[in-house]
Design an enzyme around this catalytic site. Structure first.
Site, PDB file in Angstrom:
ATOM      1  NE  ARG A  80      -4.266  -1.597   1.892  1.00  0.00           N
ATOM      2  CZ  ARG A  80      -5.262  -1.762   2.747  1.00  0.00           C
ATOM      3  NH1 ARG A  80      -5.217  -1.152   3.924  1.00  0.00           N
ATOM      4  NH2 ARG A  80      -6.286  -2.514   2.457  1.00  0.00           N
TER       5      ARG A  80
ATOM      6  CE  LYS B  10     -18.575 -15.211  10.714  1.00  0.00           C
ATOM      7  NZ  LYS B  10     -18.647 -14.134  11.685  1.00  0.00           N
TER       8      LYS B  10
ATOM      9  N   GLY C  38      -7.687  -9.035   1.787  1.00  0.00           N
ATOM     10  CA  GLY C  38      -6.498  -9.206   2.630  1.00  0.00           C
ATOM     11  C   GLY C  38      -5.994 -10.636   2.664  1.00  0.00           C
TER      12      GLY C  38
ATOM     13  N   GLY D 253     -11.914  -4.263   2.006  1.00  0.00           N
ATOM     14  CA  GLY D 253     -13.332  -3.894   2.046  1.00  0.00           C
ATOM     15  C   GLY D 253     -13.789  -3.142   0.806  1.00  0.00           C
TER      16      GLY D 253
HETATM   17  P1  ADP Z   1     -10.456 -12.047   2.228  1.00  0.00           P
HETATM   18  O1  ADP Z   1      -9.751 -11.381   3.392  1.00  0.00           O
HETATM   19  O2  ADP Z   1      -9.495 -12.395   1.119  1.00  0.00           O
HETATM   20  O3  ADP Z   1     -11.672 -11.282   1.748  1.00  0.00           O
HETATM   21  P2  ADP Z   1     -11.989 -13.746   4.018  1.00  0.00           P
HETATM   22  O4  ADP Z   1     -11.562 -12.932   5.196  1.00  0.00           O
HETATM   23  O5  ADP Z   1     -13.401 -13.664   3.596  1.00  0.00           O
HETATM   24  O6  ADP Z   1     -11.008 -13.469   2.762  1.00  0.00           O
HETATM   25  O7  ADP Z   1     -11.737 -15.280   4.311  1.00  0.00           O
HETATM   26  C1  ADP Z   1     -10.538 -15.814   4.745  1.00  0.00           C
HETATM   27  C2  ADP Z   1     -10.729 -16.742   5.904  1.00  0.00           C
HETATM   28  O8  ADP Z   1     -11.595 -17.835   5.589  1.00  0.00           O
HETATM   29  C3  ADP Z   1      -9.390 -17.358   6.289  1.00  0.00           C
HETATM   30  O9  ADP Z   1      -9.109 -17.023   7.640  1.00  0.00           O
HETATM   31  C4  ADP Z   1      -9.627 -18.857   6.151  1.00  0.00           C
HETATM   32  O10 ADP Z   1      -8.985 -19.637   7.146  1.00  0.00           O
HETATM   33  C5  ADP Z   1     -11.120 -18.976   6.278  1.00  0.00           C
HETATM   34  N1  ADP Z   1     -11.602 -20.235   5.698  1.00  0.00           N
HETATM   35  C6  ADP Z   1     -11.580 -20.614   4.422  1.00  0.00           C
HETATM   36  N2  ADP Z   1     -12.070 -21.860   4.281  1.00  0.00           N
HETATM   37  C7  ADP Z   1     -12.419 -22.294   5.524  1.00  0.00           C
HETATM   38  C8  ADP Z   1     -12.994 -23.510   6.036  1.00  0.00           C
HETATM   39  N3  ADP Z   1     -13.319 -24.500   5.218  1.00  0.00           N
HETATM   40  N4  ADP Z   1     -13.212 -23.574   7.361  1.00  0.00           N
HETATM   41  C9  ADP Z   1     -12.891 -22.546   8.174  1.00  0.00           C
HETATM   42  N5  ADP Z   1     -12.342 -21.385   7.751  1.00  0.00           N
HETATM   43  C10 ADP Z   1     -12.112 -21.246   6.438  1.00  0.00           C
HETATM   44  C1  3PG Z   2      -8.644  -1.412   4.872  1.00  0.00           C
HETATM   45  O1  3PG Z   2      -7.644  -1.812   5.483  1.00  0.00           O
HETATM   46  O2  3PG Z   2      -9.426  -2.183   4.276  1.00  0.00           O
HETATM   47  C2  3PG Z   2      -8.872   0.066   4.781  1.00  0.00           C
HETATM   48  O3  3PG Z   2      -7.762   0.771   5.248  1.00  0.00           O
HETATM   49  C3  3PG Z   2     -10.128   0.478   5.520  1.00  0.00           C
HETATM   50  O4  3PG Z   2     -10.007   0.251   6.893  1.00  0.00           O
HETATM   51  P1  3PG Z   2     -11.320   0.174   7.788  1.00  0.00           P
HETATM   52  O5  3PG Z   2     -12.017  -1.105   7.462  1.00  0.00           O
HETATM   53  O6  3PG Z   2     -10.833   0.250   9.221  1.00  0.00           O
HETATM   54  O7  3PG Z   2     -12.194   1.361   7.413  1.00  0.00           O
END
Ligand code: ADP
Ligand code: 3PG
Ligand code: MG
Length: 399
Positions: free
Chosen positions: A39, A200, A357, A380
């Site tokens: 970033r 989720k 992320g 996000g």
């Molecule tokens: P991103 O940050 O790329 O948008 P998410 O935060 O939605 O992705 O999802 C990532 C999380 O989902 C990871 O912590 C991963 O461990 C979890 N995950 C993926 N598949 C499974 C599963 N089958 N059971 C539990 N957790 C899972």
């Molecule tokens: C991010 O890390 O996705 C951005 O910096 C936004 O952060 P925030 O979800 O705390 O608004």
């Protein structure tokens, strides 16, 4: 979105001007180390361009979620040692939001200079998009440049409010993000697939609803797929699910039929009793998860099927890992598919765009972060863009 609609940095004369530049320094610091500098690194062209024009730059950024009060662990001062070598410039830190003091500090320094204002989220009114605060921020400079795509889904004083009081434009990173992301979602070469994974459905429901109207194949993995399987009446043992999302999951399947979108769910699954390193695990058909086990990844048969679909496609959008990739061996399918996407991209057969992320961390573990067509810096904001929403920080820099 057509970038012709936005005001661009290169069309503005910044010579001897003071520019308020919104960046996103909300970067991961783990045990005192910066674990991902992208970033910061990806805003170098904007910084260099403005400094070469002889501008004074006041960088605005948030860091964490301090909610309107000073929190020493979230001070941007801690990041200076990481930022200065990346920009190869000295930063003048502006620790207190005392407008008169800031103005005299800016005045005292020559053109060009680079300033960093303390964490904007220490200020009351930042997250409320307060008009008085937006005006005060705007009074510090001659124009506003937003180059924080990843914070542009927030209508805050430093992302949106400020642009009501100053001529405003998009930096080079935002322009790049908009071009790359619009290309794949608005006018993609078809067929197009999306991989949506993660934990989720509830956090990505709007993404799924939008994508089933746009893509030919929607590949659902991660724990989200468990809820989809559960909605189809499949036994999923102890797997992570969201039972309250069952009806919504059923509805998604019905809607996808009406938009000719093929929803792809795992047909084999990797299961274990616990989510822990080195636990015993086995692969089962997707309808045969033992009662005491949980689904933690998709199996090899599903990997092959996903690869076949990717081979048919010219465009791929990816958000969310296919399994619990942080714990080995449940990273296997995510890594295997990441490598396949990277190969097809390198061979010129696929345009691939990823964001999120955890998705980007997983692509790094697979060592393919430089091999996709585009990786967004946003989490996000990338999701909201996939939902088809307008981002306030982008709307406000339209001509
Ligand atoms: P991103 O940050 O790329 O948008 P998410 O935060 O939605 O992705 O999802 C990532 C999380 O989902 C990871 O912590 C991963 O461990 C979890 N995950 C993926 N598949 C499974 C599963 N089958 N059971 C539990 N957790 C899972
Ligand atoms: C991010 O890390 O996705 C951005 O910096 C936004 O952060 P925030 O979800 O705390 O608004
Ligand atoms: Mg995540």
């Amino acid at each position: 979105m057509n970038t012709k609609l936005i005001q661009k940095l290169q069309d503005i004369n910044a010579k001897k001007k003071t520019v308020l530049l919104r960046l996103d320094f909300n970067v991961p610091i783990i045990n005192g180390k910066l674990t991902d500098a992208s970033r910061i690194e990806r805003t170098i062209p904007t910084i260099d361009f403005l400094l070469s024009q002889g501008a004074k730059i006041i960088i605005l950024s948030h860091f964490g979620r301090p909610k309107g009060t000073f929190k020493s662990n979230l001070s941007l001062e801690k990041l200076i040692k990481f930022i200065e070598p990346i920009f190869n410039k000295n930063l003048i830190f502006l620790p207190n939001f005392d407008v008169d003091k800031i103005k005299s500090e800016i005045e005292r320094n020559p053109f060009p200079s680079l300033f960093l204002l303390e964490n904007t989220r220490f200020l009351k009114g930042e997250e409320e998009n307060d008009i008085a605060l937006s005006k005060e921020l705007a009074s510090l400079g001659d124009f506003f440049c937003n180059d924080a795509f990843s914070a542009s889904h927030r209508a805050h004083a430093s992302t949106e409010g400020i642009s009501r009081f100053l001529p405003s434009c998009a930096g080079f990173l935002i322009q790049e993000e908009l071009i790359a992301l619009s290309e794949v979602l608005e006018k993609p070469n078809r067929p197009i697939a999306a991989i949506v994974g993660g934990s989720k459905i509830s956090t990505k429901l709007n993404v799924l609803n939008n994508l089933i109207q746009k893509v030919d194949f929607l590949i659902i993995g991660g724990a989200m797929a468990n809820t989809m399987l559960h909605a189809r009446g499949t036994k999923i043992g102890n797997s992570l699910i969201e039972p309250e999302m069952t009806d919504i999951a059923k509805n998604l399947t019905i809607q996808a039929k009406s938009t000719n979108c093929n929803i792809i769910l795992p047909n084999d699954i990797v299961c274990a009793k616990f989510l822990k390193e080195n636990v015993p695990y086995s692969t089962y058909e997707s309808d045969s998860c033992p009662e005491e086990m949980m689904i933690l990844d998709v199996g090899v048969k599903t990997q092959r099927y996903i690869k076949d679909i990717i081979d048919k496609c010219q465009t791929l959008i990816w958000n969310g890992p296919l399994g619990a990739f942080e714990i080995k061996p449940f990273d296997r399918s995510t890594i295997e598919i990441a490598k396949h996407v990277a190969n097809n991209t390198k061979e010129g057969k696929l345009r691939s765009v990823a964001g999120g992320g955890d998705t980007v961390s997983a692509l790094k573990i697979a060592s393919v972060e430089n091999d996709l067509s585009y990786i967004s810096t946003a989490g996000g904001a990338f999701l909201e863009w996939l939902e088809g929403k307008k981002l306030p920080g982008i709307e406000s820099i339209k001509k």
